[in-house]
Write a protein that holds these residues in place. Sequence first.
Motif, short mmCIF file in Angstrom:
data_model
loop_
_atom_site.label_atom_id
_atom_site.label_comp_id
_atom_site.label_asym_id
_atom_site.label_seq_id
_atom_site.Cartn_x
_atom_site.Cartn_y
_atom_site.Cartn_z
N ASP A 19 0.81 -1.23 0.00
CA ASP A 19 0.00 0.00 0.00
C ASP A 19 0.84 1.28 0.00
OD1 ASP A 19 -2.31 -1.58 0.06
OD2 ASP A 19 -2.25 -1.68 2.25
N GLY A 20 1.88 1.31 -0.82
CA GLY A 20 2.66 2.53 -0.94
C GLY A 20 1.89 3.61 -1.69
N ASP A 21 2.35 4.85 -1.56
CA ASP A 21 1.74 5.93 -2.33
C ASP A 21 1.94 5.68 -3.82
OD1 ASP A 21 1.06 7.50 0.01
OD2 ASP A 21 3.20 7.92 0.19
N VAL A 22 3.04 5.00 -4.15
CA VAL A 22 3.32 4.54 -5.51
C VAL A 22 3.42 3.03 -5.46
CG1 VAL A 22 5.02 4.51 -7.37
CG2 VAL A 22 4.49 6.65 -6.22
N GLN A 23 2.73 2.34 -6.37
CA GLN A 23 2.72 0.88 -6.35
C GLN A 23 3.08 0.34 -7.73
OE1 GLN A 23 -0.87 -0.76 -4.59
NE2 GLN A 23 -1.10 1.03 -3.25
N PHE A 24 4.07 -0.55 -7.77
CA PHE A 24 4.41 -1.26 -8.99
C PHE A 24 3.63 -2.58 -9.01
CE2 PHE A 24 8.04 1.53 -8.54
CZ PHE A 24 8.37 1.86 -9.85
N GLY A 25 3.10 -2.92 -10.19
CA GLY A 25 2.34 -4.16 -10.30
C GLY A 25 1.70 -4.30 -11.67
N ALA A 26 0.49 -4.85 -11.69
CA ALA A 26 -0.19 -5.14 -12.95
C ALA A 26 -1.25 -4.11 -13.30
CB ALA A 26 -0.83 -6.53 -12.87
N VAL A 27 -1.38 -3.05 -12.47
CA VAL A 27 -2.43 -2.06 -12.68
C VAL A 27 -1.81 -0.68 -12.81
CG1 VAL A 27 -4.48 -1.01 -11.66
CG2 VAL A 27 -4.08 -3.45 -11.35
#
Length: 241
Positions: A58-66
């Motif tokens: 739940d970071g302010d910036v999130q790396f992933g599939a979205v």
Amino acid sequence: MKIALLLACLLFPLAALAQDRDFSVSAPAALVDTGVLRHILPRFSLKHGVRITLVEDDGDVQFGAVGTPVFSGLDTLWHISHSDAAGPELFINWLLSDIGRRTINGFKVGDTALFSTDIAVKVVVAKPTFDGDPIAGERLALLHCGRCHVINDSNRMKGMGQTPSFALMRTFEDWQNRFATFYVLNPHPSFTQVKDITPPFSANLPPAIVPVEITQNELEAILAYVATIPPADLGAPLQNQ
């Protein structure tokens, strides 16, 4: 003393602004373990004076599939999602800039670059679907349209010379709309009736030929059949020499 206080007052807004832009980043362990974030984040922080904290979730910036696609690697297209705060906005803009892209592309393990910003987002175009019966549509097309148009090989020699074949019309970008609304396109209104859709012929202007009379369901069947016709092969476009 006064000079020191003055400098403190001048620098305080800058420090407060930097703190307002501080943010956290989270990413899957597979991405973190490569070390790419330890390569990217300090370079951004040094450039913009922003403190970044790497967190598990739940970071302010999130790396992933979205979110916005930014780079590929590890057989994955990595996206980034972020809050609307100033720091995350600044970070995503930097990642997508030339210097951010070069930073990502420059990360290597040994001599191997693990990630690339040279990505192409695949756009899936939904094919139109039709509810009609294509088998009935072929019969109806030959019956009603085959007097003027070549429908297929079975009436190849029976169309009128100035009317395009169905295969040729299938090359038009708007073929679906043309077929679905053919009854309002000249010369069809003068001799075509679609039940409960088109107005009756004027008493003083009867059709000059035997009228085409179909229902909406029959039109949908024709559309379903036309969708099965391969567009005509018109060859390569002519090149100016």
